[in-house]
Every structure is written in C-alpha cells, then in structure tokens.
Design a protein around this motif. Sequence first.
Motif, PDB file in Angstrom:
ATOM      1  N   PRO A 168     -59.621   4.681 -20.978  1.00 49.36           N
ATOM      2  CA  PRO A 168     -58.678   5.745 -20.604  1.00 49.36           C
ATOM      3  C   PRO A 168     -57.945   6.332 -21.803  1.00 49.36           C
ATOM      4  O   PRO A 168     -57.706   5.649 -22.800  1.00 49.36           O
ATOM      5  N   ASP A 202     -58.576  12.110 -18.633  1.00 45.96           N
ATOM      6  CA  ASP A 202     -59.753  11.275 -18.890  1.00 45.96           C
ATOM      7  C   ASP A 202     -61.012  12.124 -18.727  1.00 45.96           C
ATOM      8  O   ASP A 202     -61.094  12.980 -17.839  1.00 45.96           O
ATOM      9  N   ASN A 217     -65.765   5.027 -21.238  1.00 46.09           N
ATOM     10  CA  ASN A 217     -64.699   5.669 -20.464  1.00 46.09           C
ATOM     11  C   ASN A 217     -63.383   4.916 -20.543  1.00 46.09           C
ATOM     12  O   ASN A 217     -62.672   4.784 -19.548  1.00 46.09           O
TER      13      ASN A 217
END
Length: 176
Positions: free
Chosen positions: A18, A56, A16
């Motif tokens: 960004p 995101d 994850n």
Amino acid sequence: MIEIRRIDAQHKSDINIPNEPFHMFGRIIPSFNNGHWSYELERYASENVTEMTFPDEGYNYEDMKDSVFLGAYDGEKCVGLAILQPGFFKYMYLYDLKVNKKYRGQHIGQALIANAKEIAAQHGYYGLYTQGQDNNPGACLFYLNSGFYIGGLDTNVYRHTKQEGKADILFYCEID
C-alpha cells in the motif's frame, strides 16, 4: 536485515504494497540557465504543511510482462518496491519506488535504486530516469540526494485535471 530481491510470479501480490502518507512541506522550483538545471526549495509555513497519500495502484503482475519488480524484504514481508520498465532511449524507466513509512530513513530506497541500476546495466541501459511532482519535495530531494539530477520539467502533464498547477520534474542518474 533487509534483503533486495526480484519479485517473481510466486510472490506477485507483493507488488501491491500500500501507498502510505508523506508530508508536502514545500515545492521544488527548477530553473534552466546556460544549459544547466538548478533548483530552489520553497518551504511552506508550518501551518500550510499537509499530508498526502497516493491512491493504491492495483498493479496486475500478468499485465506488466515487460516490468521488473524489485522488493525490499524484512524476512518475508515486502516493505519496499521498485518497478522498472523499458525506456524509449538509453535510460530505463523507474516507474514506481516506495518504502513503507515505518522503514523510511533506513536507506532502503537507495538499496532499491542500486539494484535497479544493476538491472538497467544488464539490459544495456546507461542509467535510470523517473519523475517527481514539484510539490512533493521529499521525493524530489530523495532523488537528488541519491545520485539523480534534474533533466527536464513537464509543466503540462496536469493540465485539465484536478491537480492543475503542478509539474513533474524529470530525474536522471547514470550507471556508475
């Protein structure tokens, strides 16, 4: 020194990283003639160049069991990501590819693609495929300069959305 490695469950938060802004400085206009794809780059006037950041994704490692995650690491910091997923045919799908803005231009994307091709070969695929929005020429030109070629155009994918009028260009590359 940047190291490319698989992201395992222990480092699952690294999937994850960004999304960061990129310039929308024109549009790629593909054309198909006599069985071959070509393209033109339509550059915007400087006053029409904009910047965009994709939202995101909020990927969930456990929900993406069939995916292979590759990270580009500067020490222990993940600065680039490639996500591979099974394809429906002889090309593995490059679901996502991104590099932190500070690290762009250092060939990290190409290193991720090289590793992705190795993984695709290990899984019995002949190459990779992905897509890029026609109004994101930076991404499209990156793929074209990284050994991909245009293999199709989807002009309907954004119909009835706030992105109406855009199209996805499909890109393919073969395993060397």
